[in-house]
Design an enzyme around this catalytic site. Structure first.
Site, PDB file in Angstrom:
ATOM      1  N   GLU A 155       0.856  -1.183   0.000  1.00  0.00           N
ATOM      2  CA  GLU A 155       0.000   0.000   0.000  1.00  0.00           C
ATOM      3  C   GLU A 155       0.890   1.229   0.000  1.00  0.00           C
ATOM      4  OE1 GLU A 155      -2.822  -0.262   3.223  1.00  0.00           O
ATOM      5  OE2 GLU A 155      -3.442  -2.248   2.568  1.00  0.00           O
ATOM      6  N   CYS A 263      -1.415  -6.843   6.582  1.00  0.00           N
ATOM      7  CA  CYS A 263      -0.875  -8.156   6.195  1.00  0.00           C
ATOM      8  C   CYS A 263       0.011  -8.825   7.245  1.00  0.00           C
ATOM      9  CB  CYS A 263      -0.101  -8.029   4.886  1.00  0.00           C
ATOM     10  SG  CYS A 263      -1.179  -7.648   3.500  1.00  0.00           S
TER      11      CYS A 263
HETATM   12  N1  LIG Z   1      -3.735  -4.774   1.479  1.00  0.00           N
HETATM   13  C1  LIG Z   1      -2.552  -5.182   1.066  1.00  0.00           C
HETATM   14  O1  LIG Z   1      -1.570  -4.442   1.082  1.00  0.00           O
HETATM   15  C2  LIG Z   1      -2.368  -6.585   0.556  1.00  0.00           C
HETATM   16  C3  LIG Z   1      -1.184  -6.931  -0.111  1.00  0.00           C
HETATM   17  C4  LIG Z   1      -1.032  -8.235  -0.600  1.00  0.00           C
HETATM   18  C5  LIG Z   1      -2.035  -9.169  -0.384  1.00  0.00           C
HETATM   19  N2  LIG Z   1      -3.175  -8.826   0.282  1.00  0.00           N
HETATM   20  C6  LIG Z   1      -4.219  -9.834   0.438  1.00  0.00           C
HETATM   21  O2  LIG Z   1      -5.252  -9.554  -0.508  1.00  0.00           O
HETATM   22  C7  LIG Z   1      -6.545  -9.881   0.045  1.00  0.00           C
HETATM   23  C8  LIG Z   1      -7.449  -8.668  -0.013  1.00  0.00           C
HETATM   24  O3  LIG Z   1      -6.909  -7.667   0.833  1.00  0.00           O
HETATM   25  P1  LIG Z   1      -7.433  -6.162   0.809  1.00  0.00           P
HETATM   26  O4  LIG Z   1      -6.566  -5.399   1.714  1.00  0.00           O
HETATM   27  O5  LIG Z   1      -7.603  -5.719  -0.596  1.00  0.00           O
HETATM   28  O6  LIG Z   1      -8.906  -6.386   1.457  1.00  0.00           O
HETATM   29  P2  LIG Z   1     -10.070  -5.352   1.660  1.00  0.00           P
HETATM   30  O7  LIG Z   1     -10.729  -5.718   2.926  1.00  0.00           O
HETATM   31  O8  LIG Z   1      -9.548  -3.954   1.457  1.00  0.00           O
HETATM   32  O9  LIG Z   1     -11.063  -5.627   0.434  1.00  0.00           O
HETATM   33  C9  LIG Z   1     -11.817  -6.782   0.281  1.00  0.00           C
HETATM   34  C10 LIG Z   1     -13.070  -6.413  -0.555  1.00  0.00           C
HETATM   35  O10 LIG Z   1     -13.745  -7.594  -0.931  1.00  0.00           O
HETATM   36  C11 LIG Z   1     -15.146  -7.352  -0.908  1.00  0.00           C
HETATM   37  N3  LIG Z   1     -15.838  -8.647  -0.860  1.00  0.00           N
HETATM   38  C12 LIG Z   1     -15.799  -9.592   0.110  1.00  0.00           C
HETATM   39  N4  LIG Z   1     -16.538 -10.662  -0.251  1.00  0.00           N
HETATM   40  C13 LIG Z   1     -17.042 -10.395  -1.484  1.00  0.00           C
HETATM   41  C14 LIG Z   1     -17.869 -11.119  -2.397  1.00  0.00           C
HETATM   42  N5  LIG Z   1     -18.328 -12.353  -2.120  1.00  0.00           N
HETATM   43  N6  LIG Z   1     -18.199 -10.524  -3.563  1.00  0.00           N
HETATM   44  C15 LIG Z   1     -17.753  -9.300  -3.863  1.00  0.00           C
HETATM   45  N7  LIG Z   1     -16.950  -8.570  -3.052  1.00  0.00           N
HETATM   46  C16 LIG Z   1     -16.604  -9.120  -1.881  1.00  0.00           C
HETATM   47  C17 LIG Z   1     -15.315  -6.482   0.317  1.00  0.00           C
HETATM   48  O11 LIG Z   1     -16.542  -5.759   0.276  1.00  0.00           O
HETATM   49  C18 LIG Z   1     -14.080  -5.568   0.203  1.00  0.00           C
HETATM   50  O12 LIG Z   1     -14.377  -4.401  -0.554  1.00  0.00           O
HETATM   51  C19 LIG Z   1      -6.246 -10.403   1.458  1.00  0.00           C
HETATM   52  O13 LIG Z   1      -6.158 -11.796   1.429  1.00  0.00           O
HETATM   53  C20 LIG Z   1      -4.896  -9.795   1.787  1.00  0.00           C
HETATM   54  O14 LIG Z   1      -4.180 -10.560   2.717  1.00  0.00           O
HETATM   55  C21 LIG Z   1      -3.356  -7.557   0.739  1.00  0.00           C
END
Ligand SMILES: NC(=O)c1ccc[n+]([C@@H]2O[C@H](COP(=O)([O-])OP(=O)(O)OC[C@H]3O[C@@H](n4cnc5c(N)ncnc54)[C@H](O)[C@@H]3O)[C@@H](O)[C@H]2O)c1
Length: 441
Positions: A155, A263
């Site tokens: 991020e 994370c």
């Molecule tokens: N944030 C980071 O920096 C980062 C980096 C690498 C990996 N990740 C991984 O990526 C994944 C997502 O992280 P994030 O930070 O983007 O999460 P987040 O919580 O910001 O976003 C998840 C989104 O998914 C939506 N959602 C959930 N269930 C749904 C469904 N059935 N249909 C449609 N939309 C749905 C939610 O409303 C939300 O907007 C996690 O597993 C995290 O560990 C995150």
């Protein structure tokens, strides 16, 4: 390629926007109506530098759109990415796979032709096989493959990380899925970014191993910092001295108030649980989790020392509450431990953060939000620099010290030099892993 992206959070939205910028047709799906409404109006619901322009550009080019209608998005897609949250499951530290499995089942119900279901969310080893089983059970006729494609973006630098990755990891079970994934990442492949194509389990494990390793590196330097404070030495010099060793590298060696964010805390806990489940305790990771908690507590002791043993009645200005600069993300930020300790101890807490207020208001009750560091310092007894946003990196220390009732600073990101703080009129200044000074030094 036609791509559906399920979940428009930090990872889903950035990935969707960047894939559309590669030239693919992307539909991003979220079940949060407020998010989709904002996205449809060209507004980015998160703070991520550069994302708004790139998103608008690709929407205008007709390659990117947003919907709550998963069926419409999945219809005719070559690949459907699952980029939903995998938070820590309450009570046991496991990754909560509810959202991933729900998304997989929804995809199974609506998909028709051959499709690759790609898990981008961070998931424990074995999850992609579970996803495959769930899809097969929900729709036995469906022609599909699964693929694991963990994401490594940071991020605050997410677009750069996605467009110029150190590597892309793709876990597949056959050539057919590999070809679809290769086509999706072709623009990166053509520019010689390494694509690691492997089996499902290795891809899943790579993500947890990478995050646990980075969390270990941060925690290691934080522990060395604590030792420097007692035994002598300047952790910044130590980090530079070891980081120049090519085998070690200089990244992730900045001592601070403990890792946080969306994370590292949850992924280290999940890896520890995976180890326990397989009777191979992840002893290093378990220790890292414990030490990181101690480091956060040590920060509170540091602040208490600066406040002569009590926060009661003190006015404290806190600069920065997001878990790092250039994001509005507050998940597991060190501020969520430190600020409540100040408030709970009876301090009047003022907070300044360029992007943290929207999320932070609900998470940090009882604080007063201001938009300027100098206003926050007015008649304060302590200034705490907690997140090193650029606007806090070149503050006029003299001006700040003059405004404060008692000029004391806790610089928990080692932004300033102790001698500069002293010269500016600070009576005491504490940082991380460097000798503090008191007024009679
Ligand atoms: N944030 C980071 O920096 C980062 C980096 C690498 C990996 N990740 C991984 O990526 C994944 C997502 O992280 P994030 O930070 O983007 O999460 P987040 O919580 O910001 O976003 C998840 C989104 O998914 C939506 N959602 C959930 N269930 C749904 C469904 N059935 N249909 C449609 N939309 C749905 C939610 O409303 C939300 O907007 C996690 O597993 C995290 O560990 C995150």
């Amino acid at each position: 390629m036609k791509i559906a992206m399920i979940g428009t959070g930090y990872v889903g939205l950035v990935s969707g926007v960047c894939f559309s910028d590669f030239g693919h047709d992307v539909i991003c799906v979220d079940r949060d109506p407020a998010k989709i409404a904002r996205l449809e109006q060209g507004e980015v619901p998160i703070y991520e530098p550069g994302l708004d322009q790139l998103m608008v550009k690709n929407v205008e080019a007709g390659r990117l759109s947003f919907t709550m209608d998963l069926e419409r998005a999945v219809d005719g897609a070559d690949a459907v990415f699952i980029a939903v949250g995998t938070p820590t499951r309450r009570g046991d530290g496991h990754a909560d796979l509810t959202y991933v499995m729900a998304a997989a089942e929804e995809i199974a119900r609506v998909a028709k032709g051959y499709v690759v279901v790609v898990t981008k969310s961070t998931v424990p080893v074995g999850t992609n096989r579970q996803v495959k089983k769930a899809i097969r059970k929900a729709n036995p006729e469906l022609d599909f493959d699964v693929a694991s494609n963990p994401e490594f973006l940071r991020e605050g630098a997410a677009i750069e990380d996605f467009m110029k990755p150190d590597r892309v990891v793709v876990g597949v079970q056959n050539d057919r899925a590999a070809e679809v994934m290769a086509e999706i990442y072709r623009p990166l492949y053509l520019r010689d970014f390494p694509i690691v194509t492997t089996d499902l389990e290795s891809a899943e494990m790579i993500k947890y191993a990478a995050n646990a390793f980075l969390a270990t590196k941060i925690t290691f330097i934080n522990e060395i910092a604590a030792l420097c404070e007692r035994a002598g030495g300047d952790v910044k010099e130590v980090a530079r001295g070891i980081g120049l060793d090519g085998r070690i590298g200089n990244k992730f060696l900045h001592a601070g108030p403990g890792y946080g964010g969306s994370c590292f805390p949850k992924d280290t806990k999940a890896l520890a649980r995976i180890g326990q489940d397989h009777a191979v305790p992840m002893q290093i990771t378990e220790t890292v989790i414990k030490v990181n908690e101690e480091i956060k507590r040590r920060m509170i002791d540091k602040l208490l020392d600066l406040c002569d043993g009590s926060f009661n009645g003190k006015t404290v200005a806190v600069l920065g509450v997001t878990f790092k600069p250039n994001t509005d993300d507050m998940r597991d930020a060190p501020s969520l431990t430190i600020v409540p300790a100040l408030v709970g101890g009876g301090a009047k807490v003022r907070v300044v953060d360029p992007q943290g207020r929207h999320e932070g208001e609900a998470l940090l009750p009882g604080v007063h939000w201001l938009d300027d560091a100098y206003k926050a310092a007015q008649n304060a007894d302590l200034l705490v620099l907690l997140t090193e946003w650029n606007e806090f990196r070149a503050l006029d220390l003299k001006k700040l010290a003059k405004k404060m009732t008692v000029p004391r600073m806790a610089d928990l990101r080692n932004v300033y030099a102790p001698k500069d703080a002293k010269r500016a009129g600070f009576e005491s200044y504490e940082s991380i892993g460097r000798a503090p000074f008191q007024k009679d030094d």
